[in-house]
Structure formats: C-alpha cells, structure tokens
Design a protein around this motif. Structure first.
Motif, PDB file in Angstrom:
ATOM      1  N   UNK A 134       5.966   3.612  17.038  1.00 14.83           N
ATOM      2  CA  UNK A 134       7.108   4.363  16.528  1.00 14.83           C
ATOM      3  C   UNK A 134       8.199   3.387  16.108  1.00 14.83           C
ATOM      4  N   UNK A 135       8.834   3.685  14.999  1.00 18.05           N
ATOM      5  CA  UNK A 135       9.877   2.810  14.473  1.00 18.05           C
ATOM      6  C   UNK A 135       9.365   1.777  13.489  1.00 18.05           C
ATOM      7  N   UNK A 136       8.039   1.699  13.297  1.00 18.49           N
ATOM      8  CA  UNK A 136       7.471   0.715  12.374  1.00 18.49           C
ATOM      9  C   UNK A 136       6.709   1.373  11.228  1.00 18.49           C
ATOM     10  N   UNK A 137       6.873   2.667  11.068  1.00 16.58           N
ATOM     11  CA  UNK A 137       6.074   3.411  10.097  1.00 16.58           C
ATOM     12  C   UNK A 137       6.329   2.988   8.656  1.00 16.58           C
ATOM     13  N   UNK A 138       7.508   2.409   8.372  1.00 15.84           N
ATOM     14  CA  UNK A 138       7.864   2.032   7.006  1.00 15.84           C
ATOM     15  C   UNK A 138       7.291   0.684   6.595  1.00 15.84           C
ATOM     16  N   UNK A 139       6.738  -0.070   7.534  1.00 16.90           N
ATOM     17  CA  UNK A 139       6.228  -1.411   7.231  1.00 16.90           C
ATOM     18  C   UNK A 139       4.900  -1.342   6.474  1.00 16.90           C
ATOM     19  N   UNK A 140       4.620  -2.432   5.746  1.00 19.80           N
ATOM     20  CA  UNK A 140       3.318  -2.592   5.118  1.00 19.80           C
ATOM     21  C   UNK A 140       2.386  -3.315   6.090  1.00 19.80           C
ATOM     22  N   UNK A 141       1.065  -3.153   5.951  1.00 14.22           N
ATOM     23  CA  UNK A 141       0.142  -3.836   6.867  1.00 14.22           C
ATOM     24  C   UNK A 141       0.369  -5.344   6.953  1.00 14.22           C
ATOM     25  N   UNK A 142       0.704  -5.964   5.827  1.00 20.23           N
ATOM     26  CA  UNK A 142       0.914  -7.402   5.813  1.00 20.23           C
ATOM     27  C   UNK A 142       2.131  -7.857   6.595  1.00 20.23           C
ATOM     28  N   UNK A 143       2.965  -6.913   6.988  1.00 19.26           N
ATOM     29  CA  UNK A 143       4.165  -7.228   7.767  1.00 19.26           C
ATOM     30  C   UNK A 143       3.945  -7.000   9.259  1.00 19.26           C
ATOM     31  N   UNK A 144       2.702  -6.814   9.655  1.00 22.36           N
ATOM     32  CA  UNK A 144       2.387  -6.530  11.053  1.00 22.36           C
ATOM     33  C   UNK A 144       1.325  -7.501  11.569  1.00 22.36           C
ATOM     34  N   UNK A 145       1.204  -7.590  12.873  1.00 23.40           N
ATOM     35  CA  UNK A 145       0.212  -8.460  13.506  1.00 23.40           C
ATOM     36  C   UNK A 145      -1.173  -7.806  13.482  1.00 23.40           C
ATOM     37  N   UNK A 146      -2.193  -8.595  13.828  1.00 27.00           N
ATOM     38  CA  UNK A 146      -3.543  -8.053  13.899  1.00 27.00           C
ATOM     39  C   UNK A 146      -3.654  -6.922  14.901  1.00 27.00           C
ATOM     40  N   UNK A 147      -2.997  -7.081  16.052  1.00 26.41           N
ATOM     41  CA  UNK A 147      -3.029  -6.025  17.058  1.00 26.41           C
ATOM     42  C   UNK A 147      -2.364  -4.753  16.584  1.00 26.41           C
TER      43      UNK A 147
END
Length: 238
Positions: A134-147
């Motif tokens: 929650x709170x990260x729904x606006x991010x793109x996949x490339x802006x997140x970690x593998x986990x």
C-alpha cells in the motif's frame, strides 16, 4: 473430500521413437485449504504437472477435476472462465508490464470481468494492501525491488480472489531475506483459506508447506506430510 483430483495423468510429447514422457501417470488428491509442495530434480516433470493442474496444458490421457468439475472436458472458452474464476498463477519470472503502474499490473486479470472501473481499482488496491505494498501503487515495476515485484505478481494472482494459487519457483530470483518474506506471505494466504500448490527446488521454501509430492522422471515417488513450521525438513534432498 478431495478438492483437486488427478487420476493417472499422462503427458507425452512427440510420437513413436521420438516420444518423450514428461508425466508418466500420476494420481493424487488435494484437500481444500492444503499447502502442497511439488519437488524433484530439473526435468522431472514438475512444471509440466503444474501446467496441467492449471488448465494450461491438456494431458495426453487421464482425468483431472477441481471441486467436481472435470476440467479437460470443458471447451476452450469454458476452460478460460474456469482459470479466471478458480485459479491464480505466480511464476519465477514476474511477467509485469514495465510501462504500467503496479496498480495497473494488478488490475490486468480483471480486464474482461464485468464490473465498474472503480470496483476493479478498489480490488487491486486491496490486493496490494494484502501483500504489503500500500502506498506504492503509482510506481512502475522498474522503480521497485525484485521482492516488491514478486509481491506485485502475487497481488495480481489473488486480485480476483481465486480459491487456488499455483506458484512455480516463486523465490527463484530472490535473495534469502526476500524469499522468507514471500514465503511468509504465501503461508498467510494459505492460513486465510487459499489452497496453494507450489513447485520449488528449495527445502527452506518447502518447509513452509504441509505436504510434499516428490516426483522423479515423470512419476510420483513420494507423498508425505510436512509440519509447515519453517525449516523443519532439512533432511529432504530434492
């Protein structure tokens, strides 16, 4: 009462001298709410079995039913409806669309479902909340970690609230800490009532489950209960 029932499932590729027997006649039953791990060496038939259980790969012979429904007697459209309503899938490769936000990725399984966009968004936001994003729904996949990407893949798999989740090497690309976080999440989903069937090479991942089907050369060679208490099966050699 069995919820998932496989009877003498066979999958053969090719014919005559070129025939390859990927699954050589497996029979087993899985109860509703079980957390089952399928283990075996590479090439033993694990992923082929999972694809047949997921209504993605028609058996050469044998019978397969879920909740009394004979899956491979359904037409293609009916089988697609069955997958959408009953099943969620998590794969080793996350298969996220890079130009869609996390929320939009999670909403993808709802694209053909007849409901309002507002309702679809709410379901996707709830799924992200359940996996701790929650709170990260606006991010793109490339802006997140593998986990985090694995969590998104799980959220996408459960957004339509399926009773069954199939996971094929869900921790294959993750470090030890993240693997434990993902397995804790799967265990929580199981404790909420979801039936989970997972393929893995990892004894640690298997230690979260309560039953092991071990296969070798396309055959079921062992069906044993586990304690599901994390780290309780170090003696297993897969």
């Amino acid at each position: 009462m069995s919820y998932i029932h496989a009877e003498n499932l066979v999958k053969q590729y090719g014919t005559a001298d070129a025939a390859v027997m990927a699954v050589g006649g497996m029979s087993f039953r899985i109860k509703m709410g079980e957390f089952v791990v399928v283990m075996g060496e590479s090439g033993s038939g694990k992923s082929t079995l999972l694809s047949m259980m997921g209504a993605l790969n028609t058996p050469t012979s044998g019978e397969y039913s879920v909740d009394g429904l004979e899956v491979y007697k359904l037409g293609q459209d009916q089988r697609a409806d069955f997958r959408r309503e009953f099943l969620g899938f998590v794969f080793q490769s996350f298969h996220l669309v890079p130009y869609l936000t996390l929320l939009e990725n999670v909403m993808l399984p709802l694209a053909t479902v007849k409901m309002s966009s507002k309702k679809k968004r709410a379901l996707a936001e709830d799924a992200l909340l359940r996996v701790g994003l929650n709170g990260k729904s606006h991010r793109l996949p490339g802006q997140t970690s593998g986990g985090e990407q694995e969590r998104v893949a799980i959220a996408r798999a459960i957004v339509n609230e399926p009773p069954i989740l199939f996971a094929d090497e869900p921790s294959g690309n993750l470090d030890t800490k993240t693997t434990r976080e993902v397995m804790d999440l799967l265990k929580n989903l199981n404790e909420e009532g979801m039936t989970i069937v997972m393929v893995t090479h990892s004894p640690e991942c298997a230690s979260y489950t309560r039953r092991m089907l071990r296969i070798s050369d396309g055959l079921l060679v062992e069906d044993v209960p586990l304690n599901g208490s994390k780290g309780g099966i170090q003696a297993i050699v897969c």
